[in-house]
Design an enzyme around this catalytic site. Sequence first.
Site, PDB file in Angstrom:
ATOM      1  N   HIS A 181       3.798  -7.736  -0.547  1.00  0.00           N
ATOM      2  CA  HIS A 181       5.169  -7.943  -0.048  1.00  0.00           C
ATOM      3  C   HIS A 181       5.703  -9.305  -0.514  1.00  0.00           C
ATOM      4  O   HIS A 181       6.849  -9.434  -0.933  1.00  0.00           O
ATOM      5  CB  HIS A 181       5.195  -7.940   1.493  1.00  0.00           C
ATOM      6  CG  HIS A 181       4.882  -6.623   2.138  1.00  0.00           C
ATOM      7  ND1 HIS A 181       3.893  -6.482   3.093  1.00  0.00           N
ATOM      8  CD2 HIS A 181       5.434  -5.396   2.001  1.00  0.00           C
ATOM      9  CE1 HIS A 181       3.851  -5.222   3.511  1.00  0.00           C
ATOM     10  NE2 HIS A 181       4.770  -4.540   2.860  1.00  0.00           N
TER      11      HIS A 181
ATOM     12  N   LYS B 219       6.349   5.067  15.698  1.00  0.00           N
ATOM     13  CA  LYS B 219       5.221   4.804  14.795  1.00  0.00           C
ATOM     14  C   LYS B 219       4.251   3.827  15.464  1.00  0.00           C
ATOM     15  O   LYS B 219       4.666   2.745  15.888  1.00  0.00           O
ATOM     16  CB  LYS B 219       5.755   4.220  13.484  1.00  0.00           C
ATOM     17  CG  LYS B 219       4.759   4.220  12.339  1.00  0.00           C
ATOM     18  CD  LYS B 219       5.463   3.872  11.035  1.00  0.00           C
ATOM     19  CE  LYS B 219       4.486   3.529   9.935  1.00  0.00           C
ATOM     20  NZ  LYS B 219       5.148   3.101   8.702  1.00  0.00           N
TER      21      LYS B 219
ATOM     22  N   ARG C 283       4.884   0.414  -6.370  1.00  0.00           N
ATOM     23  CA  ARG C 283       3.550   0.053  -6.859  1.00  0.00           C
ATOM     24  C   ARG C 283       3.061   1.027  -7.908  1.00  0.00           C
ATOM     25  O   ARG C 283       2.412   0.650  -8.874  1.00  0.00           O
ATOM     26  CB  ARG C 283       2.552   0.059  -5.686  1.00  0.00           C
ATOM     27  CG  ARG C 283       2.708  -1.103  -4.755  1.00  0.00           C
ATOM     28  CD  ARG C 283       1.968  -0.858  -3.473  1.00  0.00           C
ATOM     29  NE  ARG C 283       2.507   0.311  -2.801  1.00  0.00           N
ATOM     30  CZ  ARG C 283       2.260   0.637  -1.543  1.00  0.00           C
ATOM     31  NH1 ARG C 283       1.450  -0.097  -0.829  1.00  0.00           N
ATOM     32  NH2 ARG C 283       2.807   1.713  -1.005  1.00  0.00           N
TER      33      ARG C 283
ATOM     34  N   SER D 139      -0.427  -2.127   3.432  1.00  0.00           N
ATOM     35  CA  SER D 139      -0.744  -2.561   4.801  1.00  0.00           C
ATOM     36  C   SER D 139      -1.779  -1.620   5.414  1.00  0.00           C
ATOM     37  O   SER D 139      -2.706  -2.051   6.103  1.00  0.00           O
ATOM     38  CB  SER D 139       0.514  -2.556   5.666  1.00  0.00           C
ATOM     39  OG  SER D 139       1.463  -3.451   5.154  1.00  0.00           O
TER      40      SER D 139
HETATM   41  O1  PNS Z   1       7.318  -0.294   4.975  1.00  0.00           O
HETATM   42  P1  PNS Z   1       7.818   1.112   5.096  1.00  0.00           P
HETATM   43  O2  PNS Z   1       7.246   1.757   6.343  1.00  0.00           O
HETATM   44  O3  PNS Z   1       7.551   1.921   3.859  1.00  0.00           O
HETATM   45  O4  PNS Z   1       9.430   1.023   5.279  1.00  0.00           O
HETATM   46  C1  PNS Z   1      10.220   2.192   5.450  1.00  0.00           C
HETATM   47  C2  PNS Z   1      11.688   1.814   5.805  1.00  0.00           C
HETATM   48  C3  PNS Z   1      11.720   0.852   6.968  1.00  0.00           C
HETATM   49  C4  PNS Z   1      12.333   1.167   4.594  1.00  0.00           C
HETATM   50  C5  PNS Z   1      12.442   3.142   6.137  1.00  0.00           C
HETATM   51  O5  PNS Z   1      11.687   3.879   7.045  1.00  0.00           O
HETATM   52  C6  PNS Z   1      13.831   2.883   6.735  1.00  0.00           C
HETATM   53  O6  PNS Z   1      14.714   2.399   6.062  1.00  0.00           O
HETATM   54  N1  PNS Z   1      14.006   3.217   8.034  1.00  0.00           N
HETATM   55  C7  PNS Z   1      15.247   2.970   8.762  1.00  0.00           C
HETATM   56  C8  PNS Z   1      15.858   4.278   9.301  1.00  0.00           C
HETATM   57  C9  PNS Z   1      16.696   4.938   8.226  1.00  0.00           C
HETATM   58  O7  PNS Z   1      17.686   4.393   7.765  1.00  0.00           O
HETATM   59  N2  PNS Z   1      16.246   6.131   7.823  1.00  0.00           N
HETATM   60  C10 PNS Z   1      16.848   6.876   6.732  1.00  0.00           C
HETATM   61  C11 PNS Z   1      16.226   6.442   5.418  1.00  0.00           C
HETATM   62  S1  PNS Z   1      16.709   7.474   4.111  1.00  0.00           S
END
Ligand code: PNS
Length: 161
Positions: A19, A43, A92, A130
Amino acid sequence: MKERIAVYPGSYDPLTNGHIDIIERGFKLFDRVIVAILKNPSKQSLFSIDERMDILRETFKDRTEIEVDCFEGLLVNYLRKKNATTVVRGLRAISDFEIEFQMELMNRRIEPECETIFLVPSVHYSFVSSRLVKEIYQLGGEIKNMIPPVVDRKLKEKFGR
Ligand code: PNS
C-alpha cells in the site's frame, strides 16, 4: 492551479508495504492523496477502524500531503464530499484486474465524473496482501519486510508475542 486530489480507498486491514509503495507512486501524479479506510460492518476485520486509522496516522505522521480518513457508503459519494474525481488503486497481477475493472466501470456508471488510475507496485510487493500477511503472521511466519514497523508492533500487541 487546481489542486490534484486522489482518493486511495481500501480496507487496510492492515496497511502493508505494498500500500505504501502505491501511495508513494501516487505522489508523482497528485498533489494530495487521501487514504480512505472503508467502514464495512459486514466484513470481519482483525484491526478496528480506530486501530487502522492510528496505524496510518503514525506511518504518515510527517507527511502533510497525506490525509488519513475513513468513510462509509458509496465511494463515489465520498469522492464528491472530498471534491475529488480520481480514485487510485493498485494492480498487483492479472488476478486483481477482473474485480478492479468491474469496480471502475460500476463507479463510472453511477458517477460519470469518476476516473480510476491503476498503479503497479514494485515487484517486491506484487505478491503481498493484507490477507496473506495476517495468515502468515498468525501461523508463525516471518513478514517483517512486508509491513511497516507500526503494524509489526500492533500485531505483537494483539497476539502477545
Ligand atoms: O482493500 P479493498 O478491500 O480491496 O477495498 C475495496 C474498496 C473499499 C475499494 C471497495 O469495496 C469500495 O469502494 N467500497 C465502497 C462501497 C462502494 O462504493 N461499492 C461499490 C463499488 S463498485
